[in-house]
Each structure stands twice: as C-alpha cells, then as structure tokens.
Enzyme design. Structure first.
Site, PDB file in Angstrom:
ATOM      1  N   HIS A   1      19.442   2.618  42.248  1.00 41.94           N
ATOM      2  CA  HIS A   1      18.405   3.245  41.427  1.00 41.94           C
ATOM      3  C   HIS A   1      18.772   3.341  39.951  1.00 41.94           C
ATOM      4  CE1 HIS A   1      15.757   6.682  40.194  1.00 41.94           C
ATOM      5  NE2 HIS A   1      14.919   6.137  41.055  1.00 41.94           N
TER       6      HIS A   1
ATOM      7  N   SER B   1       9.937   7.439  38.352  1.00 36.48           N
ATOM      8  CA  SER B   1      11.295   7.051  37.935  1.00 36.48           C
ATOM      9  C   SER B   1      11.263   5.893  36.956  1.00 36.48           C
ATOM     10  CB  SER B   1      12.125   6.619  39.152  1.00 36.48           C
ATOM     11  OG  SER B   1      12.640   7.709  39.844  1.00 36.48           O
TER      12      SER B   1
ATOM     13  N   ASP C   1      21.924   9.402  36.915  1.00 34.92           N
ATOM     14  CA  ASP C   1      21.289   8.769  38.059  1.00 34.92           C
ATOM     15  C   ASP C   1      22.354   8.420  39.099  1.00 34.92           C
ATOM     16  OD1 ASP C   1      19.398   6.920  39.598  1.00 34.92           O
ATOM     17  OD2 ASP C   1      18.158   7.445  37.879  1.00 34.92           O
TER      18      ASP C   1
END
Length: 648
Positions: free
Chosen positions: A205, A389, A142
């Site tokens: 994220h 996600s 990520d």
C-alpha cells in the site's frame, strides 16, 4: 421499467419497431448535427454518451432512449447531465430527435493512469510550467516502501515505528525486527514479515501511495506522480497481526496501524521539519465514523496537538476520508479539524460511490483506478488501485507543488487556495445538498507562476472499491479495473496483479490466471462451500484467481461490496441478513464466479436472447443505483438465481 424490459429479453423488443414517442418521425428535424462524426461512421452496435439539457431530464430521456429498437442504457449520471447507451447508428439518430438531447458522442475508452488523473487536477500544466515540487518533501506514513522502485529514482529516506503486542498477536514490521528504526531499508515493503506464509504481499500500500504523491516517470506509459521533483520520507507505521480475532475470519495475517505508531511517525516528521522542507504528511488510513470534529475527543486530541504543531511548521497533514460510503461522516483521524481531509472523485468527476463525504470533508481528488508503483523484484511493477487512499496523495503532492512557488505560505493559505480554485462537486449529505471542491492545482498557483490555462480532459465514468472499516486503523484501498466480462482477462502488471481484502493484506495471483473449464454452474450455496477453506473441490490458488477475475470485471466487487478474499467472499455468499442488497450481492458474486469458472462466456444466452453480460450489467446497474427499490434489487437477484446460478 428498464429492468422489466431487459429481463423479458431482446426478442420482444426486436419484434416491435419502437420510436421515441414524443416526436413523430415525419415532424422530426435532422438529428445528425447533434451526433459526432465518429458515431455516424460506425457500423453495427455503438456505445454513445447522450448529453441532456438538464439533470431533471436525464432519467425520462434515458427511459425513452431504451424504448428504441436494439438500445440498452448502460449508465446514467444525472448530475453530469448524460447517460450512456449501446445502440445502432440508426438508434442514435432516433435518440437524438428528442428535444431534451443536446449531443450524442462516442463513449470513448480510457485506461486511467497517472497520466490521466494529472490533467484532471491541472498537474500536467503545472509540470509543463517547470513546477515539480523540487526542494520539497512529502512524508508518507503507511506500510513502508520499495525504495528501489524506479518510480522513486533515489529520492526516498525511511523510518519505522511499528508496535508489537503479545496480547493482540502483533509483530513489528521494521526491517531490524524491532519496534523502531531509522535509515535506509528500515521500512522495506518486501521483508519476510511483509509476506504471508503463502507468499502474499501485505505491505504493497505505501509504495502505491508514495508513487501517486511523488513518483517520477521511468516509462511513458505511466507518466509522473503529482510532485515528481519532491523527496519522499517513508515511515512504516503498520504492524503485522497474525490472529483471526484481530484480522477477521480467514483474513490472517493482516497489517494494521496503532494510533501510537502513527503519532510517533507524525512526531518524527515534526522533529525533522526543523531541518527539512516538508510540504505535507500523508495518512491514507483510517477507521470509525465521525459526524463532528473529534478535536477534544480522547482519540482525537493527541492528533490535534501534533497536526497543529506540524501546521505551525508549514506542514499539511493530509488524511483519507475513508471508503465506507458514509454520506455525512468521515473516519478517524480525518475527523480532526486541522487535518486536510480528502474524499475521492471518480473518472466522471462525481463523488466516487465508496467515498466518505460530508461537512467534515475539505477537498476531493481523483481516487479511481489510479496506476502507481507496487513492490517488485525488478523495480518496475505498476498496478491500478482505487480508494480515498489514492485521493489523499494527490492533495499531498499538490501541497508540494504550491510550496515550491510559495515557500512561506501557511497551510491555511494554501488550503484556502485549493478550496477557492477547485471545481465544486455537489452531492447530497444527510439530506442536504452541499459542495466540496475537487482540487485544481494549476489554478491554485499564483497567477504569475503559470501560463494561460487550457482546457483539461474529463475521463470516462467508473467507480471504485469499498474496503470495510476495522476497529483499528487500516489502509483504505482496493484494486479496480474496467468492468464487463471478457473472454480472457489479462494481467495489468509485470509480476501478476494483486488484490486487496480491504484490511491491508493483498494477494498476488499466479503468473497465469485464466478462467476455468467448468461445465456445471454452482449455486451461491455451492460457491460458499468452495471458498470455505478446505471444504470445496477447487484449490485456494484457483479460487483466488477466480476472485481476481471478479474484481477486474465487476462494478460491484470490490466497488460497493468487498469480496476480495476467500473469507470475505464467503460472507457475501452466506450473508447474515436477508436484505435485498445482500441477496443481490450473493447472486451477483455467484454469477461472476460461474463466469470465472468457465461455465458461461459473457455472450452466452441465459434466457431467450439475454446474455450473461447483459444480465449482470442490468443487475449491477440497479445495485449501484442508490434510488433502486428493494423490489428491483430482489427481482434482479431472483433472475440471476433462476437463470444463471443453477446446475445446467
């Protein structure tokens, strides 16, 4: 029918005593046994869930309920056989007289956190049985991580594969400034290149995703991730892009991941799997749209090779399906047949409106308003985000729990257990009804591992964000918070909330973000001028604050339409097409911005007895209804244009 009544205002309704037509009051049986005590104890207005005896009767029963004096249907879920209505206790009694109604209960308020998504998948019971993923490891490919965050309690190792490209104005995000790095801090999420020139975070994220998979509680308010005993390998695979050509107009800088970086990261996991016990590699990223498996396609074959090799080592490759609302397509690389491709359910246990779905999907998991870690200086920042996600790491964590009890089981065996024991979620895909299981990890464990199951709660309905696709791979999440205008929105995190633009970049708001003190409403054209950088009277800082208020209150932004940045807000306010959806989005966003600017309160009367809150609620309900006609959408847009988005 409902739109016509509501837009006419409440005055006409108040002048007429309306009852449910099918059952005369004199013949009606006592409705109170159908109504929960907490509803009967209320005074004034009450928001209730009306449960109906069949899906086919939901719409017609809701129509009749809305004909009851002082009643307004605010949500419908035919597949779940209920609708929600704001009414009075007397109204609830009249609604309960309908023979199709089986129960009327309070529509309780829930703030979805990890402590709320865990019961949905049975994770709370697994933890109580002493199973936490101990001895297992989850790789998260990520945007890097804030390894010092208290949610991770020293269980993180790091690596980085981050490509540079002079032609595409891309820079590596490894802490050493190179394109690869291994060791502590190599994928740190708060390096200077992980920040925009204005100080906006770009790399939030990965921390959030890792927290869902394996966070461990440091505050009872937030609870644990799915596998709090598992270790985390964080691999930074994203690069910083500095040009609008790559990021989009007004969106630079942004972060995106090259296939090459992702494949390097997966290969790194494969190499380390010889000496470490990986349960899963999580990829909450994707792009493109695929209706068939892409195993032999040019862009899928390399993934197929490494995913198969990882599976041979007992490592599941878990990939988010994407957030583009495709009803029979998923994004790449989730199109690889041997990947475990995950879609998102909402808090009513239905398919989240933004989630891709279809025959290529393997599993569903919760993906709406999931609170997890966000990079911060104090190591305590938490924030809700929504997207596939957020669904994927629920599944990655589930593999770690299953592997703890069945260390020699293959990926195929564990996936089969999750499919066989999951709750079937039925939906329409390419015109055909299909079912995909939503995981229940407790039921997927061997029977001897766990005590007797107990019922798990079902959270209240909500939906989430809709990031847009990009040519290269992007993270698939946007923040979500409960809807409805409130007088003063309050931050939900310690350092101020963030909002994503769907392309990976994110904006932290000012420490104090409050509604403005505007006195004059602007049209959609006026707001388009304001959000066009340097063209309006309001500062970018103020506009970013206003957009956060929109994100926090609306069910359309960012859930159905992404307007999380100035550039994307401009595109909504100046649509290229004149479709009914685009026109309604334009007027809805302008109405929300007029609210954020302080021109209206939620209770402000905009026409007769109709409030701003009611008008926006009606418009958003039609916008979220896939069966709404173009005429309905256009009528709602015209209503907002004439009554809200005009100079007062």
């Amino acid at each position: 029918m409902r739109l016509r009544r509501l837009l006419a205002g409440a005055i006409a309704l108040a002048a007429t005593s309306v009852t449910l037509a099918a059952t005369p009051a004199t013949a009606a049986t006592d409705p109170t046994p159908k109504i929960s005590a907490d509803v009967l104890d209320e005074s004034g207005k009450v928001r209730v869930l009306v449960q109906v005896n069949s899906s086919a009767n939901v719409a017609s029963t809701a129509d009749k309920a809305e004909a009851v004096k002082s009643s307004e249907v605010v949500a419908e879920a035919p597949s779940l056989r209920f609708f929600a209505v704001e009414t009075t206790v007397e109204g609830a009694k009249k609604i309960a007289q309908d023979p199709a109604v089986t129960a009327v209960t309070e529509d309780r308020k829930h703030r979805v956190r990890m402590t709320d998504s865990l019961p949905v998948i049975g994770g709370d019971k697994v933890h109580k049985a002493g199973i936490t993923g101990a001895g297992q490891e989850i790789a998260v490919l990520d945007t890097g991580i804030d390894a010092a965050h208290k949610f991770f309690s020293g269980r993180v190792t790091e690596a980085c594969f981050s490509a540079a490209s002079e032609a595409e104005n891309a820079e590596p995000l490894c802490a050493n400034g190179q394109e690869s790095q291994e060791g502590p801090g190599s994928g740190y999420a708060l390096t200077p290149k992980c920040m925009s020139p204005q100080g906006f975070m770009l790399c939030y994220h990965g921390t959030h995703v890792a927290g869902i998979a394996a966070g461990k509680s440091f505050n009872a308010q937030y609870g644990d991730g799915v596998a709090p005993g598992a270790k985390i390998l964080s691999i930074q695979v994203f690069s910083r892009f500095n040009g609008e050509k790559e990021c989009g107009e007004g969106e630079a800088p942004c972060v995106m991941a090259y296939d090459s970086s992702i494949l390097q990261g997966l290969n790194y996991v494969l190499q380390k799997s010889s000496s470490r016990k990986f349960a899963a590699a999580n990829l909450s990223l994707g792009g493109g749209r695929f209706t068939e498996h892409c195993d032999t396609a040019q862009d899928g074959a390399p993934y197929k090779t490494v995913i198969d090799a990882l599976a041979a080592k007992g490592v599941a490759t878990v990939i988010a399906a994407g957030n583009e609302e495709y009803d029979h397509e998923v994004s790449h690389p989730g199109c690889v047949s041997s990947a475990v491709t995950v879609g998102a359910t909402d808090n009513a246990d239905a398919v989240a409106g933004f989630s891709n779905r279809g025959k290529l999907l393997d599993l569903f998991a919760p993906g709406v308003e999931i609170v997890s870690a966000i990079p911060s200086q104090n190591g305590e920042r938490m924030h809700p985000l929504g997207g596939t996600s957020m669904a994927a790491p629920h599944v990655a964590g589930a593999f770690a729990l299953l592997k703890e009890k069945s260390p020699n089981a293959s990926v195929a065996e564990l996936l089969a257990r999750l499919k066989e024991t999951g709750k079937p979620i039925e939906y329409s895909s390419d015109g055909v009804k299909i079912k995909t299981p939503r995981i229940n990890v407790f039921d997927a464990l061997p029977a001897t591992s766990t005590p007797t199951p107990t019922p798990t709660p079902t959270p209240t309905p909500t939906v989430s964000a809709t990031p847009t696709a990009t040519p290269t791979v992007t993270p698939t999440a946007s923040p979500t918070t409960p809807a409805s205008p409130s007088p003063v929105p309050s931050p939900t995190v310690t350092d101020g909330p963030i909002m994503s633009d769907g392309g990976g970049s994110a904006v932290p708001l000012p420490d104090v973000c409050e509604r403005g003190k505007g006195t004059r409403a602007l049209t959609s054209t006026g707001w388009a001028t304001e959000v066009l950088r340097g063209k309006g009277k309001l500062s970018d800082k103020t506009l970013i604050c206003y957009l956060s208020i929109v994100q926090n209150g609306s069910k359309v932004f960012p859930e159905l339409t992404d307007a999380g940045s100035l550039g994307k807000a401009y595109k909504v306010l100046k649509p290229r097409t004149k479709s009914a959806k685009a026109l309604l989005d334009r007027e809805l966003l302008a109405a929300w911005l007029n609210y954020a600017h302080g021109v209206y309160n939620g209770s402000a009367k905009i026409k007769g007895a109709t409030t701003l809150k009611s008008a926006i609620g009606v418009a958003e309900r039609h916008r979220a209804n896939p069966k709404a006609t173009s005429a309905q959408l256009l009528k709602a847009a015209v209503y907002l244009n004439k009554n809200v988005n005009r100079a007062k």
